[in-house]
Design an enzyme around this catalytic site. Structure first.
Site, PDB file in Angstrom:
ATOM      1  N   ASP A  27     -10.827  10.686  -3.368  1.00  6.28           N
ATOM      2  CA  ASP A  27     -10.816   9.296  -3.809  1.00  6.28           C
ATOM      3  C   ASP A  27     -12.221   8.710  -3.782  1.00  6.28           C
ATOM      4  OD1 ASP A  27      -9.199   7.000  -4.577  1.00  6.28           O
ATOM      5  OD2 ASP A  27      -9.975   6.118  -2.740  1.00  6.28           O
TER       6      ASP A  27
ATOM      7  N   ARG B  94     -18.022   1.318  -3.649  1.00  2.14           N
ATOM      8  CA  ARG B  94     -19.417   1.658  -3.354  1.00  2.14           C
ATOM      9  C   ARG B  94     -20.425   0.928  -4.253  1.00  2.14           C
ATOM     10  NH1 ARG B  94     -18.697   7.991  -3.335  1.00  2.14           N
ATOM     11  NH2 ARG B  94     -17.132   7.382  -4.862  1.00  2.14           N
TER      12      ARG B  94
ATOM     13  N   TYR C 178       0.844  -1.200   0.000  1.00  2.00           N
ATOM     14  CA  TYR C 178       0.000   0.000   0.000  1.00  2.00           C
ATOM     15  C   TYR C 178       0.880   1.252   0.000  1.00  2.00           C
ATOM     16  CZ  TYR C 178      -4.531   2.285   0.752  1.00  2.00           C
ATOM     17  OH  TYR C 178      -5.674   3.015   0.599  1.00  2.00           O
TER      18      TYR C 178
ATOM     19  N   ARG D 276      -0.964  -0.688  -4.587  1.00  2.00           N
ATOM     20  CA  ARG D 276      -2.024   0.323  -4.532  1.00  2.00           C
ATOM     21  C   ARG D 276      -1.356   1.671  -4.317  1.00  2.00           C
ATOM     22  NH1 ARG D 276      -7.840   0.711  -1.397  1.00  2.00           N
ATOM     23  NH2 ARG D 276      -8.841   0.723  -3.427  1.00  2.00           N
TER      24      ARG D 276
ATOM     25  N   ASP E  33     -39.277   7.795   8.861  1.00  2.00           N
ATOM     26  CA  ASP E  33     -39.287   9.076   9.564  1.00  2.00           C
ATOM     27  C   ASP E  33     -40.507   9.241  10.450  1.00  2.00           C
ATOM     28  OD1 ASP E  33     -36.865  10.091   8.510  1.00  2.00           O
ATOM     29  OD2 ASP E  33     -37.863  10.519   6.620  1.00  2.00           O
TER      30      ASP E  33
ATOM     31  N   TYR F 138      -0.496   6.891   3.704  1.00  2.00           N
ATOM     32  CA  TYR F 138       0.101   5.820   4.504  1.00  2.00           C
ATOM     33  C   TYR F 138       1.606   5.699   4.218  1.00  2.00           C
ATOM     34  CZ  TYR F 138      -4.830   4.797   5.302  1.00  2.00           C
ATOM     35  OH  TYR F 138      -6.156   4.893   5.628  1.00  2.00           O
TER      36      TYR F 138
ATOM     37  N   CYS G  14     -23.883   8.864  -1.778  1.00  2.00           N
ATOM     38  CA  CYS G  14     -24.171   9.685  -0.591  1.00  2.00           C
ATOM     39  C   CYS G  14     -23.075   9.572   0.471  1.00  2.00           C
ATOM     40  CB  CYS G  14     -25.503   9.273   0.018  1.00  2.00           C
ATOM     41  SG  CYS G  14     -25.525   7.547   0.575  1.00  2.00           S
TER      42      CYS G  14
ATOM     43  N   ARG H  29     -16.800   5.024  -9.204  1.00  2.00           N
ATOM     44  CA  ARG H  29     -18.230   4.815  -8.882  1.00  2.00           C
ATOM     45  C   ARG H  29     -18.985   4.375 -10.140  1.00  2.00           C
ATOM     46  NH1 ARG H  29     -22.437   7.800  -7.912  1.00  2.00           N
ATOM     47  NH2 ARG H  29     -21.373   9.767  -8.370  1.00  2.00           N
TER      48      ARG H  29
HETATM   49  P1  ADP Z   1     -39.727   8.430   4.826  1.00  2.17           P
HETATM   50  O1  ADP Z   1     -38.370   9.040   4.637  1.00  2.17           O
HETATM   51  O2  ADP Z   1     -39.917   7.864   6.181  1.00  2.17           O
HETATM   52  O3  ADP Z   1     -40.099   7.474   3.740  1.00  2.17           O
HETATM   53  P2  ADP Z   1     -41.100  10.716   3.576  1.00  2.17           P
HETATM   54  O4  ADP Z   1     -41.436  11.991   4.247  1.00  2.17           O
HETATM   55  O5  ADP Z   1     -40.035  10.733   2.537  1.00  2.17           O
HETATM   56  O6  ADP Z   1     -40.771   9.682   4.740  1.00  2.17           O
HETATM   57  O7  ADP Z   1     -42.394  10.131   2.905  1.00  2.17           O
HETATM   58  C1  ADP Z   1     -43.619  10.106   3.564  1.00  2.17           C
HETATM   59  C2  ADP Z   1     -44.705   9.959   2.512  1.00  2.17           C
HETATM   60  O8  ADP Z   1     -45.947   9.711   3.169  1.00  2.17           O
HETATM   61  C3  ADP Z   1     -44.930  11.219   1.670  1.00  2.17           C
HETATM   62  O9  ADP Z   1     -44.819  10.874   0.299  1.00  2.17           O
HETATM   63  C4  ADP Z   1     -46.381  11.663   2.007  1.00  2.17           C
HETATM   64  O10 ADP Z   1     -47.033  12.186   0.861  1.00  2.17           O
HETATM   65  C5  ADP Z   1     -47.000  10.371   2.455  1.00  2.17           C
HETATM   66  N1  ADP Z   1     -48.153  10.513   3.377  1.00  2.17           N
HETATM   67  C6  ADP Z   1     -48.173  11.184   4.547  1.00  2.17           C
HETATM   68  N2  ADP Z   1     -49.378  11.053   5.149  1.00  2.17           N
HETATM   69  C7  ADP Z   1     -50.138  10.280   4.325  1.00  2.17           C
HETATM   70  C8  ADP Z   1     -51.485   9.775   4.382  1.00  2.17           C
HETATM   71  N3  ADP Z   1     -52.271  10.036   5.406  1.00  2.17           N
HETATM   72  N4  ADP Z   1     -51.921   8.988   3.359  1.00  2.17           N
HETATM   73  C9  ADP Z   1     -51.105   8.699   2.318  1.00  2.17           C
HETATM   74  N5  ADP Z   1     -49.828   9.161   2.209  1.00  2.17           N
HETATM   75  C10 ADP Z   1     -49.346   9.929   3.200  1.00  2.17           C
HETATM   76 FE1  SF4 Z   2     -23.385   4.249  -2.419  1.00  4.87          FE
HETATM   77 FE2  SF4 Z   2     -24.493   5.669  -0.445  1.00  4.87          FE
HETATM   78 FE3  SF4 Z   2     -24.551   2.974  -0.419  1.00  4.87          FE
HETATM   79 FE4  SF4 Z   2     -22.261   4.231  -0.014  1.00  4.87          FE
HETATM   80  S1  SF4 Z   2     -24.076   4.323   1.284  1.00  4.87           S
HETATM   81  S2  SF4 Z   2     -22.590   2.475  -1.335  1.00  4.87           S
HETATM   82  S3  SF4 Z   2     -22.442   5.972  -1.365  1.00  4.87           S
HETATM   83  S4  SF4 Z   2     -25.546   4.319  -1.863  1.00  4.87           S
END
Ligand code: ADP
Ligand code: SF4
Length: 694
Positions: free
Chosen positions: A270, A325, A175, A228, A650, A180, A351, A302
């Protein structure tokens, strides 16, 4: 389906010294966060790539000696017989699919702090990489290697190469990259020596040459010996006799290694995030190597498009298509191309959450591939799915990353799946975010899932369907996943470093408002204590719309957490380029529609800015009303045929995209499984107590 003949070239074997790679897909060494503490996790992770068709599967950095100790970052070792056993497990697993196993033998030199072994780090001239970021900083400067030290390191490399051969590896590395030890000898900034190892390029190459020669003498009859090397800095240095020092180094060593593995010099370049670096970004640096050596060359970029891969080979840039990746996001990428299913590739979105896992000190996590790192622990395979434990039908409310992943995984298991979203398109938060500067490729999260879902006969997708409690109770689905996402609040941030009371004014906005198309009046201030990408990207986006925008954060940097994803330097460059004034270590205390008052989080020193609107990117809270309303009517579930209601993504706990996808995947994998199942916990492999092993 049959392979497209256009891609036949990718499936040609390539000779690497005494061994032959079965095809051109080469999973280059990459960090996995999997150490000798979790050898089975590691083995299953690497095996999955071999199963998916990668012709060579490499380890991450494998320390050759305790003087190369990267703790607390998670590194692997090859120091003794127990470590041989630990890696033999992985080699056997890789071989069982006909792939070659490569060991990235590694000495970190002055870049490591040897925090556990407590050995003063080794270096050519006492110069260390003085990182300016907490977490990477160290305060032990390295010792200057004398001739005995040089002989010792070469002996350690040789001993480690023999251990690698005993473990079953087919390719062993030297390496000389990424800061390094080998690299430190090559670069004049690190190497100030006046003996035969310093000065001219020929002298600076000597250490690497001796490492290669000794390794070849030791194992070269049975193992391929790879070098490498990072070429970015060397290529920027002029040479009296060559186009650059990089050209000189490669020519001096030309056919000595059996394989050249060529790359950039630092993790942000990189392993660049897609926000700032496109596919193939390495080519302008490494494109000359094949013209100088007869030996095969592997490099990364990539690569997810087979046409790009073919072009790299046909244009004489690379012989082997390196993937780190892309192999994490889709371990079955080669097999999919081989089977004419390139449209099914789960493309890496760039990402760099995978990198953040290493910085976090944990096994790799991937936004696109929820099974990465969970192959052994949870028994999740990226392409195989447990059959349903019942004939339950699944309703997913919300078609964002969590809902789409939950629905797709449940459908792949064989359940009848319905996904309903109130919006006119699927994608959730990504609908807005992928329109922001640099984030287009993140749309692959939605595209991959929707494309797959649309082909499945056991899936129904409904848009424009804002489901309420009565709808759900009347729909006769037995398992309900609530994936309704989260919302941004107007909460401020206190000196205790927690979210505080909301700043509720009509001229204060959240990202949700911008997603709805609202345009704040300038001059505007983005106030960011979320610390990931969104605050910085929104500031950049407003600047692109010709709105005068500033950015303030209580953290020490803009988008401070992006140090974990290699993006931080480029975030600052982008904000600077966009004309966004950045204020760090600032709390937002007050805003009256004309001026905002900030104060330094440590000193309280105030600062006023003439501002007409504020965008707060701070606290997110779950959209859990629907879930709570449903649960308040749980007494009606039995009659409605509902067996379970779960919040996912979420809506359960607002997080990054990686968390949402994982949560959706887990929901579907857990259907009809015991609720409190523990994941498997790995242990080291040690047949003898370590003190009895040499
Ligand atoms: P996650 O990252 O958890 O998937 P997002 O915020 O990206 O959450 O997506 C949540 C989705 O849920 C959105 O597309 C929104 O339009 C949809 N949503 C929220 N409330 C309702 C509901 N009552 N009925 C149908 N879809 C909903
Ligand atoms: Fe690709 Fe993101 Fe997965 Fe890493 S975490 S392999 S950058 S999709």
């Amino acid at each position: 389906m049959n392979r497209n003949p256009r891609y036949d070239i990718l499936f040609e074997p390539v000779k690497i010294g005494p061994v032959t790679a079965p095809n051109r897909f080469y999973q280059v060494p990459h960090a996995s966060g999997m150490t000798e503490a979790n050898p089975r996790v590691r083995s299953a992770f690497r095996e999955t790539k071999a199963e998916g068709g990668w012709g060579v599967v490499s380890t991450g950095a494998l320390s050759i000696h305790p003087s190369s100790d990267d703790s607390p970052l998670p590194y692997a070792r090859l120091w003794d017989k127990n470590d041989i056993r630990s890696h033999a497990l992985c080699c056997d697993a890789i071989h069982s699919h006909g792939a070659l196993a490569a060991a990235e033998l590694w000495h970190g030199g002055a870049s490591v702090m040897n925090r556990t072994s407590r050995i003063p780090p080794y270096s050519p001239s006492g110069i260390s990489w003085a990182a300016t970021h907490v977490g990477f900083m160290g305060n032990l400067r390295p010792r200057i290697m004398d001739k005995k030290d040089i002989r010792d390191v070469i002996a350690w490399q040789v001993a480690a190469a023999k251990r690698a051969k005993d473990a079953g590896f087919d390719i062993v590395y030297i390496y000389a990259g990424m800061g390094y030890l080998g690299y430190e000898f090559l670069l004049e900034e690190y190497n100030h020596r006046s003996d035969e190892y310093g000065g001219s390029v020929k002298n600076r190459v000597r250490f690497v040459r001796e490492m290669i020669e000794s390794t070849k003498d030791a194992v070269g009859n049975t193992c391929g010996v790879a070098l490498r090397i990072s070429l970015e800095e060397l290529r920027s240095k002029s040479s009296d006799s060559h186009s650059s020092e990089a050209h000189e180094v490669v020519e001096l060593l030309s056919d000595l290694p059996d394989l050249w593995d060529v790359k950039m010099d630092s993790s942000p370049t990189d392993c660049g995030a897609s926000r700032f670096r496109p596919e193939c970004a390495h080519e302008p640096i490494i494109d000359f190597v094949k013209k100088v050596t007869e030996k095969p060359v592997v490099g990364v970029g990539r690569f997810t498009s087979p046409d790009t891969m073919v072009s790299q080979i046909k244009r004489g840039v690379l012989d082997l298509i390196g993937g780190a990746r892309p192999s994490i996001a889709d371990p079955f990428l080669p097999n999919k191309i081989n089977q004419g299913r390139e449209g099914d590739i789960r493309e890496c979105i760039g990402c760099n959450i995978c990198i953040s896992s290493w910085h976090d000190g944990v096994p790799v996590r991937c936004t696109q591939n929820a099974t990465a790192g969970e192959e052994w622990r949870k028994g999740w395979h990226p392409e195989r799915f447990e059959t349903p434990g019942s004939d339950d039908s699944i309703l997913i409310v919300g078609g964002g990353p969590a809902g789409l992943e939950a629905g797709l995984t449940a459908a792949r298991r064989g359940y009848q799946v319905t996904i309903a979203d109130k919006n006119t398109q699927m994608g959730g938060r990504l609908i807005y975010e992928t329109q922001l500067p640099g984030l287009t490729e993140w749309g692959r999260i939605t595209d991959y899932r929707l494309n797959a879902l649309k082909t499945m006969s056991n899936v129904n997708l409904y848009l424009d369907s804002n489901l309420g409690v009565n709808d759900i109770l009347g729909l006769e689905h037995s398992r309900i996943g609530i994936a309704t996402g989260a919302h941004w609040t107007k909460a401020l941030y206190s000196s205790l470093e927690i979210a505080a009371a909301e700043l509720n004014r009509p001229d204060v906005y959240t990202p949700d408002d911008l997603a709805l198309g609202m345009i704040p009046e300038g001059p505007s201030l983005v106030y960011d204590f979320d610390n990931y990408y969104l605050g910085g990207v929104i500031a950049e986006s407003l600047a692109l719309q010709d709105i005068n925008v500033s950015y303030a954060t209580p953290a020490g940097h803009a988008s401070a957490w992006t140090i974990m994803t290699n993006e931080l330097p480029f975030v600052h460059q982008s904000l600077e380029k966009s004309g966004v004034e950045v204020y760090t270590q600032m709390l937002l205390n007050d805003f009256d529609g004309k001026k905002v008052t900030l104060s330094n989080i440590f000193t309280n020193m105030p600062k006023s800015l003439a501002i007409k609107s504020v965008i707060i990117v701070g606290l997110r809270l779950p959209n859990d009303q629907l879930y709570n309303q449903l649960m308040s009517r749980s007494s009606e579930f039995a009659q409605a045929g509902i067996k379970s209601v779960e919040c996912i993504g979420d809506a359960l706990a607002p997080g990054a995209l990686v968390h949402a996808v994982y949560s959706g995947h887990e929901f579907a994998r857990q259907l009809d499984r015991p609720p409190d199942e523990l994941y498997l916990r790995d242990i080291p492999i040690a047949e003898s107590p370590p003190n009895k092993v040499i």
